[in-house]
Design a protein around this motif. Structure first.
Motif, PDB file in Angstrom:
ATOM      1  N   ASN A  61       0.817  -1.217   0.000  1.00 33.94           N
ATOM      2  CA  ASN A  61       0.000   0.000   0.000  1.00 33.94           C
ATOM      3  C   ASN A  61       0.851   1.268   0.000  1.00 33.94           C
ATOM      4  OD1 ASN A  61      -1.949  -1.905   0.250  1.00 33.94           O
ATOM      5  ND2 ASN A  61      -2.517  -1.397   2.346  1.00 33.94           N
ATOM      6  N   CYS A  62       1.956   1.248   0.754  1.00 33.59           N
ATOM      7  CA  CYS A  62       2.744   2.471   0.901  1.00 33.59           C
ATOM      8  C   CYS A  62       3.615   2.765  -0.323  1.00 33.59           C
ATOM      9  CB  CYS A  62       3.600   2.410   2.164  1.00 33.59           C
ATOM     10  SG  CYS A  62       4.633   0.943   2.289  1.00 33.59           S
ATOM     11  N   SER A  88      -5.497  -4.770  -1.161  1.00 29.65           N
ATOM     12  CA  SER A  88      -4.653  -4.094  -0.192  1.00 29.65           C
ATOM     13  C   SER A  88      -3.592  -5.054   0.321  1.00 29.65           C
ATOM     14  CB  SER A  88      -5.534  -3.606   0.964  1.00 29.65           C
ATOM     15  OG  SER A  88      -4.739  -3.291   2.082  1.00 29.65           O
ATOM     16  N   TRP A  89      -2.368  -4.620   0.337  1.00 29.19           N
ATOM     17  CA  TRP A  89      -1.283  -5.468   0.837  1.00 29.19           C
ATOM     18  C   TRP A  89      -0.397  -4.641   1.758  1.00 29.19           C
ATOM     19  CZ3 TRP A  89       3.368  -7.693  -2.384  1.00 29.19           C
ATOM     20  CH2 TRP A  89       4.046  -8.638  -1.591  1.00 29.19           C
ATOM     21  N   PRO A  90      -0.648  -4.731   3.074  1.00 33.71           N
ATOM     22  CA  PRO A  90       0.176  -3.968   4.020  1.00 33.71           C
ATOM     23  C   PRO A  90       1.600  -4.506   4.061  1.00 33.71           C
ATOM     24  CG  PRO A  90      -1.801  -4.884   5.067  1.00 33.71           C
ATOM     25  CD  PRO A  90      -1.672  -5.534   3.733  1.00 33.71           C
ATOM     26  N   LYS A 146       2.517   3.953   8.689  1.00 33.77           N
ATOM     27  CA  LYS A 146       1.167   4.464   8.920  1.00 33.77           C
ATOM     28  C   LYS A 146       0.262   4.287   7.705  1.00 33.77           C
ATOM     29  CE  LYS A 146       1.851   7.590  12.711  1.00 33.77           C
ATOM     30  NZ  LYS A 146       3.303   7.934  12.774  1.00 33.77           N
ATOM     31  N   THR A 147       0.853   4.244   6.511  1.00 32.51           N
ATOM     32  CA  THR A 147       0.048   4.037   5.310  1.00 32.51           C
ATOM     33  C   THR A 147      -0.547   2.625   5.303  1.00 32.51           C
ATOM     34  OG1 THR A 147       1.566   5.485   4.141  1.00 32.51           O
ATOM     35  CG2 THR A 147       0.065   4.196   2.786  1.00 32.51           C
ATOM     36  N   CYS A 148       0.269   1.656   5.669  1.00 33.51           N
ATOM     37  CA  CYS A 148      -0.168   0.262   5.619  1.00 33.51           C
ATOM     38  C   CYS A 148      -0.906  -0.169   6.881  1.00 33.51           C
ATOM     39  CB  CYS A 148       1.022  -0.653   5.390  1.00 33.51           C
ATOM     40  SG  CYS A 148       1.755  -0.425   3.770  1.00 33.51           S
TER      41      CYS A 148
END
Ligand SMILES: [Zn+2]
Length: 144
Positions: A98-99, A121-123, A130-132
């Motif tokens: 995601n970031c 979505s893939w953290p 903080k983005t993920c």
């Protein structure tokens, strides 16, 4: 100095696998642990990445920009531009966290890569990102 063999840098690197150039872009070395995988060190010590080649596809992996100061400074995009020059006729793609999705979307827009494979979505693994990980509960210390 007879019988003293001085290893040139080239000979030394040949032991571990030669540095290879694709379309005059030099700095690729075969990954000893993975098949059809090249490690691109052409932007070291600032950044490097891996490229998995399969048929007409080139997957970019493990993009690392080492000095945080060099992030967002164009080192990463310059490296991806190298990959594009090295493999002009390949479908270049990535899976993205995601970031880093913003960066890769820009690379798609500029034609440096062909597509982002994951639309989910893939953290990333960094739990302080903080983005993920926007919903991570941060415990505040309470002083009494
Ligand atoms: Zn992240």
């Amino acid at each position: 100095m007879k019988n003293v063999k001085i290893k040139t840098e080239k000979e030394a690197t040949n032991i571990r696998g030669s540095i290879v150039a694709f379309n005059d872009v030099s700095g690729f070395r075969e990954n000893p642990r993975h098949e059809n995988c090249w490690i691109y060190n052409g932007r070291m010590p600032m950044a490097n990445c891996w490229i998995f080649i399969k048929d007409d596809y080139a997957e970019i992996h493990n993009v690392m920009v080492y000095n945080p100061k060099n992030r967002n400074s164009g080192v990463g995009s310059a490296m991806i531009a190298d990959i594009r020059r090295a493999f002009p006729d390949h479908w270049i793609w990535v899976n993205t966290w995601n970031c880093t999705r913003k960066f890769w979307s820009k690379m798609v827009d500029r034609g440096k890569i062909n597509f982002i494979a994951n639309d989910y979505s893939w953290p990333c693994i960094n739990t302080t990102c903080k983005t993920c990980h926007p919903n991570r509960i941060v415990r505040r210390r309470v002083f009494s």
